[in-house]
Design a protein around this motif. Sequence first.
Motif, short mmCIF file in Angstrom:
data_model
loop_
_atom_site.label_atom_id
_atom_site.label_comp_id
_atom_site.label_asym_id
_atom_site.label_seq_id
_atom_site.Cartn_x
_atom_site.Cartn_y
_atom_site.Cartn_z
N HIS A 94 -3.33 2.38 -5.28
CA HIS A 94 -2.39 3.51 -5.36
C HIS A 94 -1.02 3.05 -5.84
O HIS A 94 -0.37 3.71 -6.64
CB HIS A 94 -2.25 4.18 -3.99
CG HIS A 94 -3.55 4.77 -3.51
ND1 HIS A 94 -4.33 4.20 -2.55
CD2 HIS A 94 -4.20 5.90 -3.92
CE1 HIS A 94 -5.41 4.95 -2.35
NE2 HIS A 94 -5.36 5.97 -3.17
N TYR A 95 -0.56 1.90 -5.30
CA TYR A 95 0.78 1.43 -5.64
C TYR A 95 0.78 -0.07 -5.93
O TYR A 95 -0.04 -0.81 -5.40
CB TYR A 95 1.76 1.66 -4.47
CG TYR A 95 1.99 3.11 -4.14
CD1 TYR A 95 2.74 3.91 -4.99
CD2 TYR A 95 1.46 3.66 -2.99
CE1 TYR A 95 2.95 5.25 -4.69
CE2 TYR A 95 1.67 5.00 -2.69
CZ TYR A 95 2.41 5.79 -3.54
OH TYR A 95 2.62 7.11 -3.25
N GLN A 96 1.77 -0.50 -6.70
CA GLN A 96 2.05 -1.92 -6.85
C GLN A 96 2.83 -2.37 -5.61
O GLN A 96 3.69 -1.63 -5.13
CB GLN A 96 2.93 -2.16 -8.07
CG GLN A 96 2.34 -1.65 -9.37
CD GLN A 96 3.24 -1.95 -10.57
OE1 GLN A 96 4.23 -2.67 -10.47
NE2 GLN A 96 2.87 -1.41 -11.71
N TRP A 134 9.26 -0.46 3.21
CA TRP A 134 9.06 0.59 2.21
C TRP A 134 7.56 0.86 2.01
O TRP A 134 7.15 1.99 1.80
CB TRP A 134 9.72 0.19 0.87
CG TRP A 134 11.20 -0.03 1.02
CD1 TRP A 134 12.06 0.61 1.86
CD2 TRP A 134 11.99 -1.00 0.32
NE1 TRP A 134 13.33 0.12 1.72
CE2 TRP A 134 13.33 -0.87 0.78
CE3 TRP A 134 11.73 -1.96 -0.65
CZ2 TRP A 134 14.37 -1.66 0.32
CZ3 TRP A 134 12.76 -2.76 -1.13
CH2 TRP A 134 14.07 -2.60 -0.64
N ALA A 135 6.76 -0.20 2.10
CA ALA A 135 5.30 0.00 2.00
C ALA A 135 4.85 0.90 3.15
O ALA A 135 4.03 1.81 2.96
CB ALA A 135 4.57 -1.35 2.06
N THR A 146 -6.15 6.43 3.39
CA THR A 146 -5.82 5.00 3.34
C THR A 146 -5.09 4.73 2.02
O THR A 146 -5.43 5.30 0.99
CB THR A 146 -7.12 4.17 3.41
OG1 THR A 146 -7.70 4.39 4.68
CG2 THR A 146 -6.85 2.68 3.25
N THR A 147 -4.08 3.89 2.08
CA THR A 147 -3.29 3.60 0.87
C THR A 147 -3.48 2.13 0.49
O THR A 147 -3.32 1.23 1.31
CB THR A 147 -1.81 3.91 1.11
OG1 THR A 147 -1.69 5.27 1.50
CG2 THR A 147 -0.99 3.68 -0.15
N GLY A 180 -3.15 0.93 5.79
CA GLY A 180 -2.70 0.21 4.60
C GLY A 180 -3.68 -0.89 4.25
O GLY A 180 -4.21 -1.57 5.14
N ARG A 181 -3.96 -1.04 2.97
CA ARG A 181 -4.84 -2.13 2.52
C ARG A 181 -4.15 -2.83 1.34
O ARG A 181 -3.44 -2.20 0.56
CB ARG A 181 -6.20 -1.60 2.07
CG ARG A 181 -7.00 -0.94 3.17
CD ARG A 181 -7.48 -1.94 4.21
NE ARG A 181 -8.29 -1.30 5.24
CZ ARG A 181 -7.81 -0.74 6.34
NH1 ARG A 181 -6.49 -0.73 6.56
NH2 ARG A 181 -8.61 -0.19 7.23
N PHE A 182 -4.44 -4.12 1.24
CA PHE A 182 -3.77 -4.94 0.23
C PHE A 182 -4.84 -5.64 -0.60
O PHE A 182 -5.93 -5.95 -0.09
CB PHE A 182 -2.89 -5.97 0.95
CG PHE A 182 -2.11 -6.88 0.05
CD1 PHE A 182 -1.37 -6.38 -1.01
CD2 PHE A 182 -2.11 -8.26 0.27
CE1 PHE A 182 -0.63 -7.23 -1.83
CE2 PHE A 182 -1.37 -9.11 -0.55
CZ PHE A 182 -0.64 -8.60 -1.59
#
Length: 353
Positions: A94-96, A134-135, A146-147, A180-182
């Motif tokens: 979804h995001y960097q 911010w994350a 989930t992001t 949150g997932r990385f």
Amino acid sequence: MLDRPQAGDETAQKYPFWPERVYFEPGALDYPRGKALYELFKEKGLPLKMTTSHNRVTGIPGRTAREGFAAAKRTLVLAVRRSTTFQSCKPSAHYQLPLATGCPGQCRYCYLHTTLGRKPYLRAYVNLEDIFAWAGRHIREREPETTLFEGAAVSDPLFIEPFTGGLSAAISYFAGTARGRFRFVTKFTNVEPLLPLSHRGHTRIRFSINAPEIIERFEFKTPRLSARLNAAQKVIAAGYPAGFIVAPVFLERGWQERYRRLFDLLQEHLPAPPPGLTFEFITHRFTLRARSNIEEIFPDSGLDMDTEKRQFRYGQFGYGKYLYPPELINQAKAFFMDTVGRLYPEAAVEYFI
Ligand code: SF4
């Protein structure tokens, strides 16, 4: 492989990449990580400079484009991230997650030729706790979904690990989040600091691999395939969700044979795939900006960037890209889907573009 301290220096083991010059944003010295790195580089006798903006770093040497490029790849900038919103990151997340930009590798085809231009210096952020806060906001905005955050959108982030510990900090942060997932992808192999961390399966580590002949021709200052596969085995043994990105897939004459060989080697290293193994495939593409930078810096790159043989498409950041023709991409997609399906039937192909 990478630019290291002198042989015999005890730092060589600890720092697979070692810069030749370091810049600090003044604000970076207000953070413990920035201060500690300033002391480290001062003690090692590196030229230290201050820069008012991490976006406009001047004074990197080089009389020619090639020299300037090589000098930039050995220039580290310790910076403070100020922008509180993150860019989107299709198709992988979804995001960097902004931990760093740039990479000490010198792959001729690198996508950073488009985004970072002719002096792609390395930048690492020291205010990691701000970035994770911010994350957290981005995660809350999408709950109960989930992001997913990508740590390698504009960098191969393993180079920063011995300096800022950015990946370890991110892995620990995401282990503590419910939604949150990385994920990040790398060609590098200094994964040891990540192995003992409690990740709770919330970080996926993928390795960028390619056919050995492609690595030899184009992927300079990066580890060879067997070293990458050994590193993959280590993170799998540490229980991380894992995956492989084959990128870029070059569809030149003989590509089927070349990639068949890649999967033979992969199977030798990984006969029993771990649960949840993923694959991603990205066929070779280029922008005109990248082509012009590559032709200036590496006139002997050997990359086929003939626009006549390609289809033109607009990309997500407004850059027009030149892709292989659709029939060829479809043929390659069928080949790779079939190969993964036969060798690793339990694995998922996340995308083929
Ligand atoms: S390893 Fe990745 S980021 Fe680094 S030069 Fe190669 S393609 Fe670019």
